[in-house]
Scaffold this motif. Structure first.
Motif, short mmCIF file in Angstrom:
data_model
loop_
_atom_site.label_atom_id
_atom_site.label_comp_id
_atom_site.label_asym_id
_atom_site.label_seq_id
_atom_site.Cartn_x
_atom_site.Cartn_y
_atom_site.Cartn_z
N TYR A 213 0.85 -1.19 0.00
CA TYR A 213 0.00 0.00 0.00
C TYR A 213 0.88 1.24 0.00
O TYR A 213 1.87 1.32 0.74
N ALA A 214 0.52 2.21 -0.82
CA ALA A 214 1.18 3.52 -0.81
C ALA A 214 0.50 4.41 0.22
O ALA A 214 -0.73 4.33 0.40
N LEU A 215 1.28 5.23 0.89
CA LEU A 215 0.76 6.14 1.90
C LEU A 215 0.85 7.57 1.37
O LEU A 215 1.90 8.22 1.48
N PRO A 216 -0.23 8.09 0.79
CA PRO A 216 -0.20 9.46 0.25
C PRO A 216 -0.05 10.47 1.38
O PRO A 216 -0.57 10.29 2.49
N ILE A 217 0.67 11.55 1.09
CA ILE A 217 0.83 12.62 2.07
C ILE A 217 0.45 13.96 1.45
O ILE A 217 0.54 14.15 0.25
N ARG A 218 -0.01 14.84 2.29
CA ARG A 218 -0.21 16.23 1.89
C ARG A 218 0.26 17.10 3.03
O ARG A 218 0.45 16.63 4.16
N ILE A 219 0.46 18.35 2.73
CA ILE A 219 0.99 19.24 3.77
C ILE A 219 -0.14 20.06 4.38
O ILE A 219 -1.16 20.35 3.73
N ARG A 220 0.04 20.42 5.63
CA ARG A 220 -0.92 21.26 6.33
C ARG A 220 -0.16 22.40 7.00
O ARG A 220 0.85 22.17 7.68
N PHE A 221 -0.62 23.62 6.76
CA PHE A 221 0.03 24.78 7.37
C PHE A 221 -0.32 24.87 8.86
O PHE A 221 -1.44 24.54 9.27
N MET A 222 0.65 25.32 9.64
CA MET A 222 0.47 25.48 11.08
C MET A 222 0.32 26.96 11.42
O MET A 222 0.56 27.83 10.57
N LEU A 223 -0.06 27.24 12.65
CA LEU A 223 -0.25 28.62 13.13
C LEU A 223 -1.22 29.41 12.25
O LEU A 223 -1.08 30.61 12.05
N GLU A 224 -2.19 28.70 11.67
CA GLU A 224 -3.22 29.32 10.83
C GLU A 224 -2.60 30.12 9.68
O GLU A 224 -3.10 31.18 9.29
N GLY A 225 -1.51 29.60 9.12
CA GLY A 225 -0.82 30.31 8.05
C GLY A 225 -1.35 30.04 6.66
O GLY A 225 -0.94 30.70 5.69
N GLU A 226 -2.28 29.10 6.54
CA GLU A 226 -2.73 28.67 5.21
C GLU A 226 -3.40 29.80 4.42
O GLU A 226 -3.08 30.03 3.25
N GLU A 227 -4.32 30.52 5.03
CA GLU A 227 -5.06 31.56 4.31
C GLU A 227 -4.12 32.67 3.83
O GLU A 227 -4.21 33.13 2.69
N GLU A 228 -3.20 33.08 4.70
CA GLU A 228 -2.25 34.14 4.33
C GLU A 228 -1.36 33.68 3.18
O GLU A 228 -1.13 34.44 2.22
N PHE A 229 -0.87 32.44 3.25
CA PHE A 229 -0.03 31.91 2.18
C PHE A 229 -0.81 31.82 0.87
O PHE A 229 -0.34 32.26 -0.19
N ASN A 230 -2.01 31.26 0.93
CA ASN A 230 -2.83 31.12 -0.27
C ASN A 230 -3.10 32.47 -0.92
O ASN A 230 -3.01 32.61 -2.15
N ASN A 231 -3.46 33.45 -0.11
CA ASN A 231 -3.77 34.78 -0.64
C ASN A 231 -2.55 35.39 -1.32
O ASN A 231 -2.68 36.07 -2.36
N LYS A 232 -1.37 35.18 -0.75
CA LYS A 232 -0.15 35.74 -1.33
C LYS A 232 0.11 35.12 -2.71
O LYS A 232 0.44 35.84 -3.67
N ILE A 233 -0.05 33.81 -2.81
CA ILE A 233 0.20 33.12 -4.08
C ILE A 233 -0.83 33.53 -5.13
O ILE A 233 -0.49 33.90 -6.27
N ILE A 234 -2.11 33.49 -4.75
CA ILE A 234 -3.18 33.81 -5.70
C ILE A 234 -3.08 35.26 -6.16
O ILE A 234 -3.25 35.57 -7.35
N SER A 235 -2.79 36.17 -5.24
CA SER A 235 -2.65 37.59 -5.59
C SER A 235 -1.50 37.80 -6.57
O SER A 235 -1.64 38.54 -7.56
#
Length: 374
Positions: A332-354
């Protein structure tokens, strides 16, 4: 809990060679800094994801995160050098392209996201030119460069540097004594620094210590990510099941050909203490002899038992013809994805999309028309 820098091993006797290697790297970077060697900018969003250590910082899941973020509204092109591929020059993958032609990581990304343009070329400038000018791909909206931090002939719009929590560059040494490709002051070229593979239970004080230790400039933004495992996916048949469904105390053969398998060993400990690591080198091309060894090792393990591997390794195991049926049915393969900590996901996403929106070809053309009118 393990601490930052705990996977670092320095070969002290090689430090004189590291000193010589460092001279060469510093001279090269200096030549780019003063303009003797030229970096090229582009009128299309270009985002680079890379590191200054050899392997194991989590580039693929972070590139996949960016693909997930962008591909529904933008035509995404990913450009990789295609490490250990058997082809040469520029190659654009399609659904029938074999793994050996483009490399395991590009193959994995193309099959996960068939709607992206997946190209490989050691010469990144040529690869970007082909993606933006070839009839088949010239509608590309944004280009993601996989592992291009040292490829300074290209000047990306956003330069993302990944630093493994367990191999912090402040503790590491240059090749060949350590695993750093360039001195740690090279981090100054990054717009965004991400400390990857952080333990999920990091305390606020530990985050503050890490921020001070990274010693970034005011123009640089720092984020922290941790790995999140998804359901196990059978490699040779159609089945998915969560890690939690494995029997208590199951015997795990952890089969890897990656740079840093220690992280997976640590993360699987809550599932079972009975883990048998079978580690090969990074991007290892499995042979028939390897298959026999896998068969034999797995056959000797007591039940209940299972073989767990990575998505990247699964693409290379698929071509092995001498794996036994019992082995195949248990991999079996174990897929991984990343999760941002310290609630940084929204800020990071907005920076990239902008950044992508402001620098898209349509935005640039509209701005040029407005400038012309004025």
């Amino acid at each position: 809990m393990r601490t930052e820098g705990d996977f670092i091993k320095i070969n002290e006797w090689l430090l004189p060679l590291s000193w010589l290697y460092g001279i060469g790297v510093r001279v090269r970077n200096w030549m780019f800094d003063i303009g003797v060697l030229k970096s090229q900018s582009y009128d299309i969003p270009v985002i680079s994801v890379g590191n200054i250590t050899v392997g194991g910082s989590g580039k693929t899941p972070h590139v996949e995160y960016l693909i997930n973020l962008l591909h529904e509204k933008q035509k995404v092109g990913v450009l990789s050098r295609g490490y250990k591929r058997k082809s040469r020059g520029y190659l654009l993958a399609d659904k029938d392209t074999e793994m050996r032609e483009i490399g395991d990581e590009p193959f994995q990304m193309k099959h996960k996201y068939p709607d992206i343009y997946m190209a490989v070329d050691k010469n990144r400038r040529n690869g970007i030119y082909r993606l933006t000018h070839d009839e088949q791909t010239k509608d590309v909206d944004v280009i993601l460069l996989d592992d291009a931090y040292q490829h300074r002939y290209v000047k990306p719009g956003i330069n993302i540097l990944l630093v493994d929590y367990h191999r912090l560059i402040i503790y590491d040494k240059l090749l060949p004594a350590g695993r750093m490709r360039e001195p740690q002051e090279g981090k100054s070229r990054a717009d965004i620094v991400i400390v990857t593979k952080c333990p999920k239970d990091l305390k606020p004080m530990e985050f503050r210590v890490l921020k001070r230790a990274m010693n970034l400039y005011p123009y640089q933004e720092l984020y922290f990510t941790t790995l999140q495992y998804e359901s196990l996916k059978a490699v040779f048949h159609d089945e998915r099941k969560p890690l939690s469904s494995l029997p208590k105390g199951v015997n795990i053969l952890l089969l890897t050909g990656i740079a840093s398998p220690q992280q997976m060993v640590m993360d699987l400990k809550p599932v079972s203490e009975n883990i048998t690591p079978m580690a090969f080198g990074d991007h290892h091309q499995f042979t028939e002899d390897d298959a026999e060894r896998i068969n034999s090792t797995f056959a000797d393990m007591p039940k209940p038992k299972v073989i767990i591997t990575t998505e990247k390794d699964a693409t290379r195991l698929n071509s092995l013809g001498t794996l036994s049926e019992a082995t195949k049915n248990s991999i079996y393969a174990l897929p991984i994805r990343i999760r941002f900590m310290l609630e940084g996901e929204e800020e990071f996403n907005n920076k990239i999309i902008s950044y992508v929106r402001k620098n898209s070809r349509n935005s640039i053309l509209a701005k040029r028309k407005d400038d012309h009118k004025s």
